[in-house]
Enzyme design. Structure first.
Site, PDB file in Angstrom:
ATOM      1  N   LEU B  13       0.808  -1.226   0.000  1.00  0.00           N
ATOM      2  CA  LEU B  13       0.000   0.000   0.000  1.00  0.00           C
ATOM      3  C   LEU B  13       0.840   1.275   0.000  1.00  0.00           C
ATOM      4  O   LEU B  13       0.341   2.356   0.223  1.00  0.00           O
ATOM      5  CB  LEU B  13      -0.938  -0.027   1.223  1.00  0.00           C
ATOM      6  CG  LEU B  13      -2.049   1.016   1.309  1.00  0.00           C
ATOM      7  CD1 LEU B  13      -2.849   1.084   0.034  1.00  0.00           C
ATOM      8  CD2 LEU B  13      -2.949   0.736   2.470  1.00  0.00           C
ATOM      9  N   HIS B  14       2.127   1.182  -0.268  1.00  0.00           N
ATOM     10  CA  HIS B  14       2.897   2.413  -0.142  1.00  0.00           C
ATOM     11  C   HIS B  14       2.669   3.374  -1.297  1.00  0.00           C
ATOM     12  O   HIS B  14       2.435   2.967  -2.423  1.00  0.00           O
ATOM     13  CB  HIS B  14       4.381   2.096  -0.025  1.00  0.00           C
ATOM     14  CG  HIS B  14       4.731   1.582   1.330  1.00  0.00           C
ATOM     15  ND1 HIS B  14       4.474   2.312   2.457  1.00  0.00           N
ATOM     16  CD2 HIS B  14       5.258   0.422   1.728  1.00  0.00           C
ATOM     17  CE1 HIS B  14       4.862   1.613   3.502  1.00  0.00           C
ATOM     18  NE2 HIS B  14       5.334   0.451   3.094  1.00  0.00           N
ATOM     19  N   GLY B  15       2.741   4.639  -0.982  1.00  0.00           N
ATOM     20  CA  GLY B  15       2.775   5.659  -2.022  1.00  0.00           C
ATOM     21  C   GLY B  15       1.432   5.988  -2.630  1.00  0.00           C
ATOM     22  O   GLY B  15       0.388   5.479  -2.240  1.00  0.00           O
TER      23      GLY B  15
END
Lengths: 951, 166
Positions: B13-15
């Site tokens: 789920l990064h960014g």
């Protein structure tokens, strides 16, 4: 000669002042009149002021002769408060001139606490205002209702009195009013030029210009968007500003600025903004003020009402205590609202009495009545208050006090006039007194509720009406009134919830033709112990039958009796107290707050120790908290460092309270302590011993695991299914509703392994034991608190939105990671090293070893150049995203974005800072970030900002 | 349960990319499915906090995901499911999670893997799982953000001669 004349003649001949006087007995003997008759005449004569009396035993009577002036003066001086003898409105001249004189000299002197709990604040305010040449900008911090507006107003009046502002004018602006529309907010503050935005058809000055030469008060300043804060601090620095749509800051205004916020300025305001405000005044919460001040505040607020009503207000000791205790979260503001409510009610009930209104404890609304038990829970406070109280207090109008200043707790209309008019109208229409009272009381509640900012009652009833028909809520309220007024049966706040849910369930049952609940022997024998409740239940049954027009089976009366018995308030004494003490500005209080909210317990106090605090001050502070929270069963002190654990013996010595200390406090430990102490029969020693062995909810932590591996795996194998128990009178109606509600929340949190089981209070213990055979009970809720050591949430709390918190607590306890969120944001665990580890894990072409430092600096650069506060979590996201962007550059696969969108972000405030930071990358790595990538970077920041704002 | 998107991205789920997806396909929940992350408090916290405003994110194990999918109580969820690698994706499909397409964002490289596209690296086990998914009739769609044009990973694997069409 009448009896009265005889007595007058006797007194005229035999008395002349308070020493030459006669007793009732003497007069009765001398005149040969029966003593009671003499006494009656004398009282009448005293009322008519024909005869004076001298208090004491026996009471002496006399007729004052011209010669003794001195005595007369002393006797006429009656205290404004405390004596109910005369109903005439006394103008206490001496007192008033004193106040006036003082007010001319020093506006603050008339403020309650200006020599006591507000002494420092007052000095700060004066210093800030008098500071040459233009005074200092000031920030007032204080919880909701602590009097920030009032204080700012005082500062203004001081400035006027000392002639330090050029022009009279106090402009108030509440930044929360337009918080949803920053543009509109800014245009109000700064004004705009024609064409600045759609609808700006002409130039307009803002509030800053309007306040020129005077004072501007920005309330709830934390709701001012960062752009606005920037513009304000530019204005503070230079005295110039621009209207919206102008580029140059050409407008000049001379404005004294006072800002106020309920929030911690460190986190709620831009640091650059806070730095520019040299004076920060912290107002104390209501419960931090001394008993004397609380009482003075109460009297002052009552006087305002007395002025409005133009009658005396008479109230007994227990009403005063209940009012003081009814202040839960809203401080003086809440006290004011509550006083208005009870005065309105008292006004209505005493409409016939021209001279005074009488506030009776039995007639108070239930939430105010609860204040008495709330206050009584705190023995020290109760003791302090009671020492200052007379059995009866009478507040008289004091017109020199004038009309109240405008603030947000002030009703915008005269409620009493409305009540009076309405009552007259209803009377003309031929309604009887009790229905008039009923109508108007509904009205008063409506007025006050719609006005009451926190809207506590409204919210409650709203969420209740989602699961119970309004008709039943109305009926329950009717029953509640009946019990209070006709039966004198004590009813608490939780009554509405529990009773309406109960009625709702059995009415549905009867209407759907389901079989009657059977009456077990257990039920009958249990009810046998509560004959009073059974009688009341019978009456409730009648009311319900009248309302619905069908018979209610006798078995329901039994269940209702059980419900009533369960709802009777339990004594709350005897719990072991908990004091959390930790270094840091809010570490201890935030732990205590989290836990008392989660478990709705009231036996936790906190003491924050800023690093610079001396041990001596800390010890005194902790001692105070220990005394406050002690209920006679000792206090558990939870501290963060070993050095504090030596305090135990000193504290016991100082406070005479048995104190035990445990160090290395964590939120999990406070939670566990609260759970353990929630049981009345767990003593300090037991709790202390058990807590020493407590090593967090996680069973997989550190050394313990190795030691216990065997037992742990065994436990795992035998692990029972988890359950929450919901308790109601029958285990069928209300509890089912609660089950539905909890199931919904559990599902929302993706918890599929906890079952909600309903239990009846009849034979509750046995049933719980039965449940425990198959399930591990992780929590409980319902109308009574079962005596098992699990978190409990009351029905009111659950329905007021506490359910979500409750379940997340359970989830955390289950998931063994309670402190993770705090740990991450508070500790320094997030280092370049950690970030490097992540980069290493996820990226292919870049070298984390060399790149991490650069990306870390990139974050710092933005933080320094934009006032954007980068949290640890966001830093990780940003570094990961940047690394991705670099890789996309290297593989020539940059994201592409519409030209239009790129144009749109160029006006974004952060765009410039990000571009500058990108140049750093260009300089060090010779890598050029494309506009498309920049677009996503800006978007990433904006998402984060939105998230912070919605928190 | 209406799974709006099953996406493989080793960054989970990064960014902003995941946020962009969540908006584009209107999901009401983000489910990060990974046994490893579910056990790692630090990563779990980071990920749940990286959720876009207004959408809740949960980190759960593969086993729990499969259990929830069939549970009628969770029927109103419209999640975007994020997994780290094709192996977890395969476990989900085997477990009964129904999707027509799997979106592949980024798969990180290590020395045991080869690069197939500029952001996707596959190892032997990954190829096996991807082949299984392809044979199951699931389209393997490569897109970074929703507005990108779609590429087929299967074709790329064929070109690299990592797989053969049966």
């Amino acid at each position: 000669m009448t009896r009265r004349d005889k007595i007058l003649a006797y007194l005229d001949n035999h008395t002349e002042n308070d020493t030459a006087s006669a007793t009732t007995e003497q007069i009765a003997t001398a005149l040969g009149i029966l003593r009671p008759n003499v006494s009656k005449e004398l009282n009448q004569l005293v009322r008519e002021d024909k005869v004076k009396k001298k208090n004491g035993r026996p009471v002496r009577y006399f007729i004052l002769k011209e010669t003794s002036h001195v005595t007369e003066k002393r006797l006429e001086k009656k205290p404004t408060i405390g004596f109910a003898g005369s109903t005439a409105l006394i103008d206490n001249t001496e007192n008033t001139t004193f106040t006036e004189r003082v007010e001319n000299n020093d506006v603050f002197a008339g403020m309650i606490g200006s020599r006591d709990s507000l002494k420092n604040q007052t000095e700060q305010a004066k210093a800030a205002l008098l500071y040459p040449p233009h005074g200092l900008n000031t920030l007032i911090i204080g919880p909701t209702g602590s009097g920030k507006t009032y204080f700012a107003n005082k500062m203004y009046r001081f400035a006027v009195a000392k002639k330090i502002i050029a022009r009279k004018g106090f402009t108030t602006f509440n930044c929360a009013d337009y918080a949803h529309n920053p543009q509109l907010l800014m245009s109000h503050l700064f004004g705009y030029v024609k064409g600045a935005f759609t609808g700006a058809n002409e130039d307009k000055d803002g509030l800053i210009q309007e306040a020129n030469g005077g004072m501007l008060f920005l309330d709830e300043v934390h709701r001012l968007p960062p752009e606005g804060q920037e513009m304000i601090f530019y204005f503070m620095d230079h005295g110039t500003y621009s209207r919206l749509g102008e580029t140059a800051k050409v407008h000049r205004a001379d404005v004294r600025l006072i800002c106020a916020t309920t929030e911690n300025p460190e986190s709620a305001l831009l640091q650059t903004f806070v730095r520019r405000i040299p004076v920060t005044i912290q107002l104390p919460a209501f419960d931090q003020r001394s008993a004397r001040e609380k009482l003075q505040l109460l009297q002052r607020l009552l006087t305002l009402e007395a002025n409005r009503i133009r009658k005396n207000i008479r109230l007994s000791e227990d009403v005063v205590q209940a009012l003081l205790g009814s202040v839960t979260y809203g401080n003086v503001g809440q006290l004011k609202s509550n006083i208005q409510l009870v005065c309105a009610q008292g006004f209505l009930n005493s409409m016939q009495n021209k001279n005074e209104i009488n506030l009776k404890f039995s007639q108070l609304p239930p939430n105010i009545k609860d204040g008495l038990s709330h206050l009584a829970n705190n023995r020290h406070e109760l003791g302090k208050v009671t020492r200052l109280l007379e059995p009866m207090m009478v507040i008289k109008p004091d017109f020199k006090r004038g009309i109240p200043e405008v603030d947000s707790y002030e009703l915008p209309y005269n409620l009493y006039e409305i009540i009076g008019d309405k009552a007259a109208l209803l009377k003309d229409e031929g309604l009887d007194q009790s229905s008039i009272n009923n109508f108007i009381m509904t009205d008063i509640n409506l007025h006050l509720k719609s006005f009451y900012r926190q809207g506590k009652l409204d919210k409650t009833v709203n969420s209740l009406s989602e699961i119970v028909d309004q008709e039943i809520i109305d009926l329950t309220e009717q029953i509640q009134r009946f019990l209070q007024e006709k039966e004198n049966y004590p009813v608490r706040e939780s009554f509405i919830y529990a009773m309406s849910l109960h009625i709702s369930s059995f009415i549905k049952r009867i209407q759907s033709g389901k079989p009657l609940r059977n009456m077990s022997d257990d039920l009958v024998s249990m009810v046998h112990d509560y004959p009073g409740e059974l009688k009341i239940a019978g009456k409730i049954k009648k009311l319900v039958e009248e309302h619905y027009g069908f018979p209610i089976p006798q078995s329901e009366v039994y269940y209702m009796a059980i419900l009533l018995a369960s709802l009777r308030s339990e004594p709350k004494t005897g719990k072991v107290g908990i004091v959390v003490a930790a270094h840091g500005n809010s570490t201890a209080s935030s732990m205590a707050q989290v836990v008392s909210q989660l478990l709705s317990v009231d036996n936790i106090a906190a003491f924050d120790m800023p690093l610079e605090m001396s041990p001596k001050v800390a010890l005194d502070g902790i001692a105070t908290q220990v005394r406050t929270i002690d209920r006679g069963n000792g206090v558990l002190l939870l501290v963060d460092m070993g050095s504090l654990s030596t305090f135990s013996s000193k504290l016991s010595e100082k406070t005479n309270v048995h104190v035990k200390t445990i160090d290395m406090v964590t939120t999990a430990m406070v939670l566990e302590a609260a759970r353990k102490t929630a049981l009345i029969d767990s003593g300090l020693e037991v709790v202390y011993r058990e807590l020493r062995e407590f090593a967090g909810y996680s069973r997989t932590l550190g050394k313990k695991q190795e030691k216990n591996e065997h037992t742990v795996s065994k436990q795992m194998a035998e692990q029972k299914k988890k359950a929450i128990i919901a308790i109601c009178s029958t285990g069928e109606g209300t509890a089912k509703k609660i089950k539905e509600l909890l199931d919904k929340i559990l599902i929302d949190n993706l918890i599929d392994d906890i079952t909600v089981i309903t239990v009846s209070v009849v034979k509750m213990k046995a049933k719980i034991a039965e449940v425990q055979r198959d399930y591990e009970i992780v929590a409980a809720t319902g109308i009574v608190e079962p005596e098992i050591s699990v978190p409990f949430i009351s029905l009111e709390n659950l329905l007021q939105g506490g359910g979500e918190r409750f379940v997340s607590l359970i989830e955390q306890v289950n998931d063994h990671n309670l402190d993770s969120v705090h740990a991450l944001e508070q500790s320094e665990t997030l280092t370049e090293e950690t970030s490097q580890k992540y980069l290493d894990q996820y990226f292919t072409f870049i070298n984390p070893n060399k790149i991490t430092k650069i990306l870390w600096d990139y974050c710092d650069f933005i933080q320094q150049h934009s006032d954007f506060i980068i949290s640890n979590t966001f830093r990780v996201s940003l570094i990961m995203h940047l690394a991705g962007a670099l890789e996309r550059y290297l593989t020539r696969s940059e994201v592409e974005v519409d030209q239009q969108k790129i144009v749109a972000i160029k006006s974004d405030k952060l765009y410039a800072s990000i571009k500058q930071a990108n140049e750093l990358l260009d300089k060090t790595l010779n890598i050029k970030i494309t506009e498309g990538e920049t677009y996503y970077l800006v978007a990433l920041f904006n998402t984060e900002k939105k998230k912070i704002n919605t928190l | 349960m209406d799974v709006r998107l099953l996406r493989i991205d080793s960054r989970l789920l990064h960014g902003q990319v995941a946020t962009n997806w969540a908006k584009a396909i209107s999901v009401n929940r983000i489910l990060v499915v990974s046994d490893r992350v579910a056990r790692d408090i630090m990563r779990k916290t980071l990920i749940t906090q990286a959720a876009p405003p207004g959408i809740k994110a949960n980190v759960i194990t593969v086993e729990k995901m499969i259990k929830l999918f069939d549970d009628l109580r969770f029927v109103s969820l419209k999640p975007m499911i994020l997994v780290e690698d094709p192996i977890d994706a395969k476990r989900l499909v085997e477990g009964g999670i129904k999707v027509k397409t799997i979106n592949i964002g980024a798969m990180s490289f290590d020395s045991s893997k080869v690069m197939v596209t500029d952001t996707i690296a596959v190892g032997r086990e990954d190829v096996k799982a991807l082949k299984w998914l392809h044979d199951f009739g699931i389209e393997l769609d490569v897109r970074k953000v929703a507005s990108d044009s779609s590429k087929n990973l299967w074709k790329a694997l064929l070109e690299k001669e990592l797989v053969k069409d049966a």
